[in-house]
Design a protein around this motif. Structure first.
Motif, short mmCIF file in Angstrom:
data_model
loop_
_atom_site.label_atom_id
_atom_site.label_comp_id
_atom_site.label_asym_id
_atom_site.label_seq_id
_atom_site.Cartn_x
_atom_site.Cartn_y
_atom_site.Cartn_z
N GLN A 129 38.59 26.06 69.40
CA GLN A 129 37.90 25.13 70.31
C GLN A 129 36.38 25.30 70.19
OE1 GLN A 129 38.51 25.94 74.50
NE2 GLN A 129 38.18 23.81 75.04
N ASN A 140 46.30 32.75 72.03
CA ASN A 140 45.31 32.23 72.97
C ASN A 140 43.89 32.47 72.47
OD1 ASN A 140 47.01 31.10 74.86
ND2 ASN A 140 47.15 32.95 76.09
N GLN A 168 43.17 30.00 69.78
CA GLN A 168 42.94 28.65 70.31
C GLN A 168 41.50 28.50 70.82
OE1 GLN A 168 45.98 28.23 73.28
NE2 GLN A 168 47.52 27.56 71.82
#
Length: 58
Positions: A20, A13, A16
């Motif tokens: 991003q 997570n 990610q």
């Protein structure tokens, strides 16, 4: 396929969110407030899990 550990999921997570944010910065993309809030939640949860898992004593 084996299930990921809590620490592996937390790391995934965090990665990610990193991707991003890098993508947004590199290409001048704007993230909506909802996207930023979701990213912040992922970071918060990932850091909480990381702290719990690394502070455990055998």
């Amino acid at each position: 396929m084996p299930e990921l550990s809590r620490l592996d999921r937390a790391w995934m997570n965090l990665d990610q969110v990193r991707e991003q944010l890098l993508n947004a910065a590199a290409f001048g993309k704007h993230l909506t407030p909802d996207q930023l809030e979701h990213a912040a939640s992922k970071v918060s949860e990932g850091m909480r899990i990381y702290a719990e898992e690394t502070q455990r004593r055998p």
